[in-house]
Design a protein around this motif. Structure first.
Motif, PDB file in Angstrom:
ATOM      1  N   GLU A 143     -18.680   4.474  -8.038  1.00 53.20           N
ATOM      2  CA  GLU A 143     -18.403   3.739  -6.979  1.00 53.20           C
ATOM      3  C   GLU A 143     -17.170   2.787  -7.320  1.00 53.20           C
ATOM      4  O   GLU A 143     -16.270   2.526  -6.290  1.00 53.20           O
ATOM      5  CB  GLU A 143     -19.431   2.513  -6.716  1.00 53.20           C
ATOM      6  CG  GLU A 143     -20.697   3.466  -6.128  1.00 53.20           C
ATOM      7  CD  GLU A 143     -20.535   3.707  -4.769  1.00 53.20           C
ATOM      8  OE1 GLU A 143     -19.746   3.071  -4.000  1.00 53.20           O
ATOM      9  OE2 GLU A 143     -20.902   4.716  -4.400  1.00 53.20           O
ATOM     10  N   PHE A 144     -16.952   2.566  -8.566  1.00 56.42           N
ATOM     11  CA  PHE A 144     -15.543   2.029  -8.820  1.00 56.42           C
ATOM     12  C   PHE A 144     -14.272   2.958  -8.699  1.00 56.42           C
ATOM     13  O   PHE A 144     -13.115   2.296  -8.069  1.00 56.42           O
ATOM     14  CB  PHE A 144     -15.478   1.551 -10.559  1.00 56.42           C
ATOM     15  CG  PHE A 144     -16.354   0.349 -10.665  1.00 56.42           C
ATOM     16  CD1 PHE A 144     -16.354  -0.773  -9.735  1.00 56.42           C
ATOM     17  CD2 PHE A 144     -16.836   0.219 -11.772  1.00 56.42           C
ATOM     18  CE1 PHE A 144     -16.960  -1.884  -9.932  1.00 56.42           C
ATOM     19  CE2 PHE A 144     -17.335  -1.112 -12.208  1.00 56.42           C
ATOM     20  CZ  PHE A 144     -17.506  -2.125 -11.270  1.00 56.42           C
ATOM     21  N   ALA A 145     -14.592   4.235  -8.960  1.00 56.66           N
ATOM     22  CA  ALA A 145     -13.581   5.123  -8.580  1.00 56.66           C
ATOM     23  C   ALA A 145     -13.186   5.206  -7.132  1.00 56.66           C
ATOM     24  O   ALA A 145     -11.985   5.318  -6.642  1.00 56.66           O
ATOM     25  CB  ALA A 145     -13.910   6.510  -9.040  1.00 56.66           C
ATOM     26  N   SER A 146     -14.282   5.150  -6.200  1.00 62.51           N
ATOM     27  CA  SER A 146     -13.932   5.345  -4.901  1.00 62.51           C
ATOM     28  C   SER A 146     -13.153   4.236  -4.377  1.00 62.51           C
ATOM     29  O   SER A 146     -12.471   4.085  -3.450  1.00 62.51           O
ATOM     30  CB  SER A 146     -15.363   5.346  -4.151  1.00 62.51           C
ATOM     31  OG  SER A 146     -16.213   4.339  -4.398  1.00 62.51           O
ATOM     32  N   ILE A 147     -13.717   2.904  -5.003  1.00 62.22           N
ATOM     33  CA  ILE A 147     -12.896   1.600  -4.265  1.00 62.22           C
ATOM     34  C   ILE A 147     -11.461   1.700  -4.945  1.00 62.22           C
ATOM     35  O   ILE A 147     -10.654   1.159  -4.323  1.00 62.22           O
ATOM     36  CB  ILE A 147     -13.836   0.462  -5.052  1.00 62.22           C
ATOM     37  CG1 ILE A 147     -15.202   0.133  -4.363  1.00 62.22           C
ATOM     38  CG2 ILE A 147     -12.837  -0.795  -4.920  1.00 62.22           C
ATOM     39  CD1 ILE A 147     -16.212  -0.868  -4.932  1.00 62.22           C
ATOM     40  N   LEU A 148     -11.376   2.348  -6.156  1.00 56.82           N
ATOM     41  CA  LEU A 148     -10.004   2.260  -6.560  1.00 56.82           C
ATOM     42  C   LEU A 148      -9.118   3.198  -5.712  1.00 56.82           C
ATOM     43  O   LEU A 148      -7.979   2.869  -5.340  1.00 56.82           O
ATOM     44  CB  LEU A 148     -10.016   2.781  -8.246  1.00 56.82           C
ATOM     45  CG  LEU A 148      -8.601   2.902  -8.862  1.00 56.82           C
ATOM     46  CD1 LEU A 148      -7.788   1.509  -9.032  1.00 56.82           C
ATOM     47  CD2 LEU A 148      -8.593   3.571 -10.146  1.00 56.82           C
ATOM     48  N   LEU A 149      -9.707   4.311  -5.286  1.00 55.79           N
ATOM     49  CA  LEU A 149      -8.896   5.151  -4.342  1.00 55.79           C
ATOM     50  C   LEU A 149      -8.596   4.495  -3.081  1.00 55.79           C
ATOM     51  O   LEU A 149      -7.585   4.853  -2.301  1.00 55.79           O
ATOM     52  CB  LEU A 149      -9.689   6.428  -4.258  1.00 55.79           C
ATOM     53  CG  LEU A 149      -9.719   7.535  -5.330  1.00 55.79           C
ATOM     54  CD1 LEU A 149     -10.699   8.548  -5.176  1.00 55.79           C
ATOM     55  CD2 LEU A 149      -8.177   8.016  -5.730  1.00 55.79           C
ATOM     56  N   LEU A 150      -9.598   3.735  -2.566  1.00 58.79           N
ATOM     57  CA  LEU A 150      -9.532   3.167  -1.427  1.00 58.79           C
ATOM     58  C   LEU A 150      -8.454   2.103  -1.375  1.00 58.79           C
ATOM     59  O   LEU A 150      -7.539   1.892  -0.514  1.00 58.79           O
ATOM     60  CB  LEU A 150     -10.926   2.617  -0.937  1.00 58.79           C
ATOM     61  CG  LEU A 150     -10.727   1.788   0.545  1.00 58.79           C
ATOM     62  CD1 LEU A 150     -10.654   2.778   1.853  1.00 58.79           C
ATOM     63  CD2 LEU A 150     -12.179   0.924   0.585  1.00 58.79           C
ATOM     64  N   VAL A 151      -8.419   1.260  -2.219  1.00 61.24           N
ATOM     65  CA  VAL A 151      -7.441   0.244  -2.323  1.00 61.24           C
ATOM     66  C   VAL A 151      -5.940   1.035  -2.895  1.00 61.24           C
ATOM     67  O   VAL A 151      -5.056   0.226  -2.159  1.00 61.24           O
ATOM     68  CB  VAL A 151      -7.734  -0.637  -3.830  1.00 61.24           C
ATOM     69  CG1 VAL A 151      -6.541  -1.582  -4.251  1.00 61.24           C
ATOM     70  CG2 VAL A 151      -8.904  -1.455  -3.480  1.00 61.24           C
ATOM     71  N   SER A 152      -5.821   1.967  -3.513  1.00 62.37           N
ATOM     72  CA  SER A 152      -4.510   2.630  -3.649  1.00 62.37           C
ATOM     73  C   SER A 152      -4.068   3.350  -2.384  1.00 62.37           C
ATOM     74  O   SER A 152      -3.026   3.224  -2.049  1.00 62.37           O
ATOM     75  CB  SER A 152      -4.677   3.964  -4.606  1.00 62.37           C
ATOM     76  OG  SER A 152      -5.497   4.655  -4.435  1.00 62.37           O
ATOM     77  N   MET A 153      -4.868   3.896  -1.501  1.00 59.25           N
ATOM     78  CA  MET A 153      -4.607   4.365  -0.305  1.00 59.25           C
ATOM     79  C   MET A 153      -4.137   3.293   0.647  1.00 59.25           C
ATOM     80  O   MET A 153      -3.033   3.327   1.312  1.00 59.25           O
ATOM     81  CB  MET A 153      -5.619   5.016   0.552  1.00 59.25           C
ATOM     82  CG  MET A 153      -5.382   5.568   1.641  1.00 59.25           C
ATOM     83  SD  MET A 153      -6.814   6.709   2.372  1.00 59.25           S
ATOM     84  CE  MET A 153      -7.755   5.387   2.530  1.00 59.25           C
ATOM     85  N   ILE A 154      -4.544   2.192   0.700  1.00 57.40           N
ATOM     86  CA  ILE A 154      -4.431   1.232   1.336  1.00 57.40           C
ATOM     87  C   ILE A 154      -2.835   0.292   1.108  1.00 57.40           C
ATOM     88  O   ILE A 154      -2.053   0.102   2.042  1.00 57.40           O
ATOM     89  CB  ILE A 154      -5.235  -0.118   1.545  1.00 57.40           C
ATOM     90  CG1 ILE A 154      -6.604   0.136   2.272  1.00 57.40           C
ATOM     91  CG2 ILE A 154      -4.663  -1.516   2.408  1.00 57.40           C
ATOM     92  CD1 ILE A 154      -7.781  -0.722   2.137  1.00 57.40           C
TER      93      ILE A 154
END
Length: 167
Positions: A143-154
Motif C-alpha cells: 500500500e505504501f508503494a501504491s501511495i508513493l506511485l500515486l503521489v509521484s504521478m500527481i
C-alpha cells in the motif's frame, strides 16, 4: 538451450551498448526497449513466466512510455545543447572507472550465501501464491508503494502543467 542463452545475451549486450552510444534519444529509447525484451527472454529461460510478463508490462510498457514523454517534453535539440568541457568529461570517466573497480572487487570477493538448496515443494510461480504472500505478509509495504506511485504521478502532472497568467 545454451545457444539461446548466448543469442539473448548478445542481443542484450548489443542493444545496451547501442542505447548508450546512440546520439538520437528516440533511437536510444527503442534500443532500450529491445534490451528489456531480451532480458524478459532470460526470465523465460529461468522458467519465471510471471516475472517476464511483469517485466515487459512495467519496463517496456510504462517506464519507456514515461521516458519517451519526458524526451518529447524536454524538446532536446542539438543546437541548444552545449558541449561539456574536458574537465567534466575526465571527471565522468574517472567516476565510472572507480565505480567499475568497486563493482569488480565486490564480485570477486562475493561468495554464495546458501550452501544447500532446500525444496519446500511449494510453487512460488503461481499467481495465487504470489497474491496471498503480497496481500497478507506484505500488505503495508504494498500500500505504501501504491501511495508513493500515486503521489509521484500527481507531482509529474503538476510539474508539467503550464501556468497561465491572467492579466
Amino acid at each position: 538451450m545454451i545457444t539461446l542463452f548466448y543469442i539473448l545475451s548478445a542481443i542484450t549486450l548489443g542493444t545496451a551498448l547501442l542505447t548508450i552510444l546512440s546520439k538520437n534519444p528516440i533511437h536510444s529509447a527503442i534500443y532500450l526497449v529491445l534490451c528489456f525484451f531480451s532480458i524478459a527472454g532470460h526470465y523465460l529461460m529461468f522458467n519465471a513466466q510471471f516475472l517476464a510478463i511483469v517485466h515487459i508490462i512495467v519496463y517496456s510498457g510504462a517506464i519507456m512510455i514515461l521516458m519517451l514523454f519526458t524526451i518529447m517534453l524536454m524538446n532536446l535539440n542539438k543546437e541548444d545543447e552545449k558541449n561539456k568541457n574536458l574537465l567534466s568529461r575526465l571527471a565522468a570517466v574517472g567516476a565510472f572507472g572507480l565505480l567499475a573497480l568497486v563493482l569488480l572487487a565486490a564480485f570477486i570477493k562475493s561468495r554464495p550465501v546458501i550452501t544447500q538448496y532446500e525444496n519446500s515443494g511449494q510453487d512460488y510461480q503461481s499467481i495465487k501464491v504470489l497474491g496471498k504472500v503480497l496481500l497478507n505478509h506484505y500488505m503495508v509495504p504494498f500500500e505504501f508503494a501504491s501511495i508513493l506511485l500515486l503521489v509521484s504521478m500527481i507531482g509529474a502532472v503538476l510539474l508539467s502543467k503550464k501556468e497561465h497568467i491572467n492579466s
